[in-house]
Design an enzyme around this catalytic site. Structure first.
Site, PDB file in Angstrom:
ATOM      1  CB  SER A   1      -0.935  -0.038   1.189  1.00  5.49           C
ATOM      2  OG  SER A   1      -1.716  -1.227   1.249  1.00  5.49           O
TER       3      SER A   1
ATOM      4  CG  ASP B   1     -10.902  -2.814   1.781  1.00 11.60           C
ATOM      5  OD1 ASP B   1     -10.692  -1.851   0.913  1.00 11.60           O
ATOM      6  OD2 ASP B   1     -10.329  -2.693   2.848  1.00 11.60           O
TER       7      ASP B   1
ATOM      8  CG  HIS C   1     -12.568   1.019   4.082  1.00 13.81           C
ATOM      9  ND1 HIS C   1     -11.789   1.464   5.294  1.00 13.81           N
ATOM     10  CD2 HIS C   1     -11.948   0.201   3.657  1.00 13.81           C
ATOM     11  CE1 HIS C   1     -10.749   0.460   5.344  1.00 13.81           C
ATOM     12  NE2 HIS C   1     -10.826  -0.119   4.157  1.00 13.81           N
TER      13      HIS C   1
END
Lengths: 615, 379
Positions: free
Chosen positions: A324, A363, A369
Site C-alpha cells: 500500500s 478489501d 469502508h
C-alpha cells in the site's frame, strides 16, 4: 575432371612453395633470436657481467596506505590499525635454536610450530627474515621487547590491518576488503597492486576501490653478491589512498538498527533535499572483520547457510512488493490522467469486481469502508478504491507513471549490486513470461502486489520525491567527491495542487485520528503511508517448527514517511520482515529514527508491537 | 574404419617401432618435444630454488600433457574436421556470452562460469580457429578466390575482435595468426597478403589510440626506454637482459645463476624462464634449445607437406607456424626485442592451460602424420 586434377596439382605445388617459405621464415626467426642473444651474451657480455656483479640493485615495493572511511560526523568506520609480528633473521642470530626456544616459551608456540619454523629456516636464505608469529597482542609484544638483548636475530615489525570498528552496524554500507585472490588479480593492474594485501570486495570498499587504494612507491636498494641490502639508492614514497567521508550518520544508523530489534529487514533514511543517505540498515548483518584476513571455511558456511541470510543486503539488493505504500503515487497518477477527482466520494464496499467477472478482490477490512474520498482512501488505506482506480487506469499507464517516479529502475546509488525492482507492464510480461496480461493483475498491482517489486532504497527515494513535491535527487553515500547536489530532475504534473493533495493525505495517515499510523503522531508533523507485503510461501526445505512457520507466514510490515511535513528534512522507508502490519510494527520503527534525527525524546508509547490488522 | 586399420599396418611395419603398433604417434616429433620438456624441468628446478615439490608437480603436469597429446594423436583426423565448425560456432557463442554476461571482474571479461567449471573460451578458440579455417578452405577450390577469402577473413576476424575486446590482446593476436596461417598455406595470393600488411600498418595508429589500454601502451613505450618504468614491465626487461647478458657464451652453470636466484628476475618459472636458462647455460644452451624448437616446427611443416588430405595439410602447417609464433613472442619479450606480454614459452613455462593447448596441437600433428588417408584428396 582433368581440369580439377590439374588445379589440384597446381595447388599442391603452391603449397610446397609456401611450406618452404615458412621453413625459411622460421629459420630466420630463430637466427634473429639467436643473433640478439649473441649480441647480449658476446658483444655486451662484459657490460652485463659488470651490471650483474657490481651494480646489483633491487626494487622493494612500498605499498600505499589505504584511505580510511568516515561517517558524516568524522567517526572512523574503516580504519587501518598497526599489527605487530615477530620475525627472525638467521644470520643476525648467534644461536637460532636457543632463540627459537626462548620465543617458544614467551609466545606459547607448540612443538609442531617450532619444527615448522626450523624447517623454513633451514631451507631459506640466511638473510631472509622468517615469520614467527603474526598479530601479537600487547603482552606478547612487551615480553619479546624485554628479551631483546638475548634475541639478536629477532625483530618486531608492524603492518597495517583493515579494521571496521562498528562491525555489523556498517557492514552492508562499507562492505569489506579481503586478501587479493586469483579472481581479483585478473581485474587489477598488477603494477599498482604490488605489495598490496587487500582489495575492496563489497560495498563502498569495492565501489571506491580506485580512490581508496592509492599508488605504490618503491625503494631501490643496492645489495651485495649474496643479496644482502647494502644501501638505499632511491626512494619514491607511495601516494596514500584518499579518505572517504560518507553521508551516513553512524548515530542514526545505530538507532535504526536498534529500532528494527529482532526483525529481519531494512531501514533507509535520506535527506530529501539533496539525496544524502543518512542511514542504510540491513538486518541481520555480519562482522566484516571476519573477511579481512580470509574468513574461515566454517564461518563462511555459517553465514551462507544461515536461513536469515545475513550477507544479503535487504536495503538495496532485496526486492519486496511495495504494497500500500504506493497508494499516494497511484492517487497522483489518477489525478494526472484525469481518472480521479480527489473530492468525489466513492463507495468502497467489502470487495471489488471487474465488470462482467465473478472474482472478488477483497478489501483488507472485511466489511469495507463505505463512502470515502481520496484523502480518506489513503489514511485508511482503502484497497477497493485503488482496485477500481487501477482497473480504469490500465497497467501500461500505471507502468509509465510509476517508472517516472523511479520505481522499477536503479536509483544509481554508489553501491554495487543494486537491484532495479520491477514495475510490470503488458510488454514486460510478453517478453519475459511469454504470456498475455490479465486485467486481474492490473487490479492487484494497484495496491502494490502481484508482480510489482521494489527495493527499500527505491521506496525512500519515492518518499523523498513526494516530500519535495516532485523534486528528485539521486541518493548518494559518499560526500568527499564532487557529487551533484542539484536535483537530478523535476517531476511536473498538470497541477501543483495534485502534490498537495497527495502530501496532505499522507499527513492524515499519521495526523488523523483514524489514520493507520496515528499512534506515531509526534511533536513534529510526520506524513507517511503504511503497507504490507504479502508473503506467499514457505520454503520447502525448512524444518517444521509450528511457531517459526507461523512467524514466517506473517506479511512483511512496511512504512514510508517524511518529516517535518511543512519542511521535509528526512524521508524514511522501513521494512520489518514478517512484522505483520505496517502500522503496528514498521511505523514505530520509523518514528524512533525520526525522533533521534529531530532530537525528540522517544515516546514510550510507540514501541513496535506485533499486530495484524491491515493497512 | 576398415581403411584405417588396413593402412596402419604397413605404416607401422615400415617404421618398425613397437610403440606405433600400440599407439599412433610420430617418434621424431615426440623425441624433440620430450627433449624440450626435459630442458624445461632442468631449468625450472633451478628457477624454483631447487624445490623437489615443484619438480614433482611439474613432472606430473608434463606427464598429463604428454598423455593428452597421445590421446589426441589416436583420434582420426577427420573427426577433428567433423566437429571443427560446430566447435567454432559454439566457442563464438560462448565469446558472445562472455561478452554479454561473463563474469565481469572489473576490467577483463575472459571467463565464462558454467557452474562447475570456469574457463576461457579464448583458449578453446586457439584450437578451433585453425581447424575451422582449414575445414572450410579444403572444401573450396584452391588457391581461394575473393569470396572464399572474404568468408575466411570474417571467420578469423570475428573471434579475434571479440577476444581483443575482453581485453586479451595477446590471445587474440595468436588466434588471428593461426587463422591467417591457414589462409597463407591455402595459397592466398601475395597481392592479398601485401594488402593485409598495408591494412595492418594502417590499423596500428587506430589500435594505439582506440583499442589498446593504457597499460598496454606503457609496455610498448618501456621497450623503447626500459628505465622509465622501474616497477613494472621495464624492470622485468632490464633484469632479464642483465641475466642473459651476464650468462655469456657458456653460461654460469646449472644452479649457478645469480640474477634469478637473488629474486632479481620476476616470474622465473613462468614467463621469464628463458632468462634463467640463458643465464646458466649461456648462448650454447640457447642454440640447443632454439634448434630443438626449430626442429619441432620443421617436423610439423614436413608432416604438413606429407599429409594426404587438404585440410590435414593446412591444419598441420598452421599448428607448426603458430608454435613458432609462441616461441617468437616469448623469446622476443625475454630478449628485449618485443613488448612484455604475458605469453608462455611452449613446454618450458610452468602453466597448465597453455600446456594443454600446446599438447592438443602437437597431438593433432601426430594424428595427421600417422593417419594418412589415401582417400583424403578426392574431394
Amino acid at each position: 575432371m582433368l581440369d580439377r586434377l590439374h588445379d589440384h596439382g597446381r595447388a599442391r605445388r603452391l603449397f610446397r612453395r609456401r611450406i618452404l617459405f615458412a621453413a625459411l621464415v622460421s629459420l630466420l626467426v630463430v637466427l634473429t633470436l639467436l643473433g640478439r642473444a649473441a649480441w647480449l651474451q658476446i658483444a655486451q657480455h662484459e657490460y652485463y657481467q659488470a651490471k650483474a656483479e657490481k651494480n646489483r640493485t633491487r626494487v622493494v615495493v612500498l605499498p600505499p596506505e589505504r584511505g580510511r572511511i568516515f561517517d558524516a560526523n568524522g567517526e572512523v568506520v574503516a580504519d587501518n590499525v598497526a599489527t605487530y609480528q615477530v620475525q627472525i633473521t638467521p644470520e643476525h642470530s648467534r644461536d637460532v635454536a636457543a632463540e627459537l626456544d626462548l620465543l617458544a616459551r614467551v609466545l606459547d608456540l607448540d612443538q609442531r610450530a617450532i619444527e615448522a619454523l626450523e624447517e623454513r629456516i633451514r631451507v631459506g636464505r640466511r638473510f631472509d627474515p622468517v615469520l614467527v608469529k603474526a598479530d601479537l597482542d600487547e603482552v606478547e609484544r612487551a615480553r619479546v621487547a624485554r628479551l631483546k638483548p638475548w634475541l639478536r636475530g629477532t625483530e618486531i615489525v608492524s603492518s597495517l590491518k583493515r579494521v571496521y570498528p562498528y562491525r555489523e552496524l556498517m557492514a552492508h554500507v562499507v562492505g569489506y576488503v579481503g586478501r587479493i585472490n586469483a579472481e581479483d588479480v585478473k581485474r587489477l593492474d598488477p603494477d599498482a597492486y604490488q605489495g598490496t594485501q587487500y582489495v575492496g570486495k563489497t560495498g563502498i570498499e569495492r565501489q571506491y576501490e580506485d580512490r581508496l587504494h592509492g599508488e605504490p612507491g618503491y625503494r631501490v636498494v643496492e645489495v651485495d653478491a649474496l643479496g644482502r641490502e647494502v644501501k638505499v639508492l632511491e626512494t619514491v614514497r607511495p601516494v596514500p589512498g584518499k579518505d572517504i567521508a560518507l553521508t551516513i550518520d553512524v548515530g542514526l544508523q545505530g538507532v535504526a538498527a536498534a529500532a528494527l530489534g529482532e526483525y529481519s529487514g531494512a531501514v533507509v533514511a535520506e535527506d530529501p533535499r539533496d539525496g544524502a543517505v543518512r542511514a542504510l540498515v540491513s538486518r541481520p548483518s555480519f562482522d566484516p572483520n571476519l573477511f579481512v584476513d580470509g574468513i574461515s571455511h566454517k564461518d563462511y558456511q555459517r553465514l551462507l547457510t544461515d536461513p536469515d541470510r545475513p550477507l544479503y543486503n535487504r536495503a538495496v539488493t532485496a526486492t519486496y512488493p511495495p504494497g500500500s505504500t504506493i497508494k499516494p503515487v497511484m492517487g497522483l497518477a489518477g489525478m494526472q490522467y484525469d481518472l480521479l477527482d480527489p473530492d468525489k466520494p466513492f463507495f468502497a464496499g467489502p470487495y471489488y469486481q471487474i465488470p462482467g467477472n465473478e472474482h472478488r478482490y477483497r478489501d483488507w477490512r472485511k466489511w469495507g469502508h463505505g463512502w470515502v474520498d481520496f484523502k480518506e482512501s489513503v489514511y485508511r488505506s482503502v484497497d477497493v478504491y485503488y482496485y477500481d482506480l487501477a482497473y480504469r487506469m490500465g497497467i501500461d499507464r500505471m507502468h509509465e507513471f510509476l517508472t517516472d517516479f523511479g520505481l522499477g529502475r536503479k536509483t544509481g546509488i554508489d553501491l554495487p549490486n543494486e537491484a532495479s525492482g520491477l514495475v510490470p507492464s503488458r510488454d514486460w510480461k510478453q517478453r519475459v513470461k511469454q504470456q498475455v496480461w490479465f486485467p486481474g493483475e492490473t487490479v492487484i498491482a494497484g495496491i502494490g502486489q502481484g508482480y510489482m517489486l521494489s527495493t527499500i532504497l527505491q521506496l525512500a527515494d519515492m518518499t523523498s520525491t513526494l516530500a519535495l513535491s516532485g523534486v528528485r535527487h539521486a541518493p548518494w553515500l559518499v560526500a568527499s567527491f564532487d557529487q551533484p547536489r542539484e536535483p537530478r530532475d523535476r517531476l511536473d504534473l498538470e497541477k501543483d495542487d495534485y502534490w498537495d493533495r497527495a502530501r496532505e493525505a499522507m499527513r492524515a495517515v499519521v495526523g488523523h485520528k483514524r489514520g493507520t499510523a496515528h499512534k506515531i503522531e509526534a511533536p513534529y508533523p510526520i506524513a507517511g503511508k503504511t503497507g504490507t507485503a504479502q508473503v506467499f510461501s514457505v520454503a520447502q526445505d525448512e524444518e517444521y517448527d509450528a511457531e517459526e512457520l507461523e512467524r514466517r507466514l506473517h506479511d512483511h510490515a512496511l512504512f514510508v514517511g517524511f518529516a517535518p511535513f511543512d519542511d521535509p528534512k528526512l524521508a524514511v522507508a522501513v521494512i520489518a520482515e514478517h512484522g505483520g502490519s505496517g502500522s503496528g510494527t514498521a511505523a514505530p520503527i520509523a518514528r524512533k529514527v525520526m525522533d533521534f534525527w529531530f532530537d525528540v525524546t522517544p515516546d514510550a508509547d510507540v514501541q513496535p508491537e506485533f499486530s495484524e490488522y491491515g493497512d | 574404419m576398415a581403411t584405417d586399420r588396413l593402412q596402419s599396418t604397413p605404416l607401422s611395419q615400415r617404421l618398425g617401432g613397437t610403440l606405433q603398433s600400440v599407439f599412433k604417434l610420430d617418434p621424431i616429433l615426440l623425441f624433440f618435444v620430450a627433449l624440450i620438456a626435459v630442458i624445461g624441468v632442468v631449468a625450472g628446478y633451478s628457477a624454483a630454488e631447487q624445490s623437489d615439490a615443484w619438480v614433482e608437480r611439474s613432472v606430473v603436469r608434463l606427464a598429463l600433457g604428454f598423455g593428452l597429446m597421445l590421446v589426441v594423436a589416436q583420434i582420426p583426423q577427420r573427426w577433428f574436421f567433423a566437429v571443427a565448425p560446430w566447435l567454432f560456432a559454439m566457442v563464438v557463442l560462448m565469446l558472445v556470452a562472455v561478452w554479454l554476461v561473463g563474469d565481469m571482474g572489473g576490467g577483463a571479461r575472459r571467463w565464462l562460469d558454467l557452474g562447475v567449471i570456469r574457463f576461457q573460451p579464448s583458449e578453446l578458440m586457439k584450437i578451433a580457429m585453425p581447424m575451422t579455417i582449414a575445414w572450410f578452405l579444403a572444401r573450396r577450390p584452391l588457391p581461394p578466390g575473393p569470396l572464399d577469402v572474404t568468408v575466411a577473413m570474417l571467420a578469423v576476424m570475428i573471434p579475434t575482435v571479440l577476444i581483443a575486446g575482453q581485453p586479451d590482446l595477446g590471445s587474440s593476436l595468436l588466434i588471428m595468426a593461426s587463422g591467417l596461417f591457414v589462409l597463407f598455406f591455402a595459397g592466398l595470393s601475395w597481392w592479398y597478403i601485401g594488402g593485409f600488411l598495408a591494412l595492418a600498418a594502417a590499423a596500428m595508429p587506430v589500435m594505439w589510440f582506440f583499442v589498446m589500454h593504457a597499460y598496454q601502451k606503457e609496455r610498448v613505450m618501456t621497450l623503447l626506454d626500459p628505465t622509465s618504468d622501474p616497477l613494472g614491465a621495464g624492470y622485468h626487461t632490464i633484469q632479464s637482459m642483465i641475466a642473459i647478458g651476464s650468462g655469456g657464451i657458456w653460461g654460469k652453470g646449472w644452479l649457478q645463476g645469480t640474477q634469478s636466484h637473488l629474486d632479481f628476475l620476476p616470474e622465473g618459472t613462468t614467463d621469464f624462464i628463458l632468462a634463467v636458462y640463458a643465464e646458466e647455460f649461456g648462448l650454447m644452451g640457447l642454440v640447443l634449445l632454439f634448434v630443438l624448437y626449430l626442429a619441432v616446427v620443421w617436423r610439423g611443416l614436413w608432416i604438413a607437406e606429407h599429409a594426404e588430405s587438404v585440410e590435414g595439410r593446412l591444419l598441420a602447417a598452421s599448428i607448426a607456424m603458430t608454435f613458432m609464433v609462441y616461441v617468437l613472442v616469448n623469446a622476443g619479450m625475454v630478449l628485449g626485442l618485443l613488448p612484455v606480454v604475458g605469453a608462455p614459452l611452449p613446454l618450458l613455462s610452468y602453466g597448465g592451460t597453455a600446456l594443454v593447448t600446446i599438447m592438443v596441437g602437437l597431438g593433432m600433428l601426430m594424428s595427421i602424420r600417422t593417419q594418412r588417408s589415401f582417400l583424403g584428396h578426392d574431394r
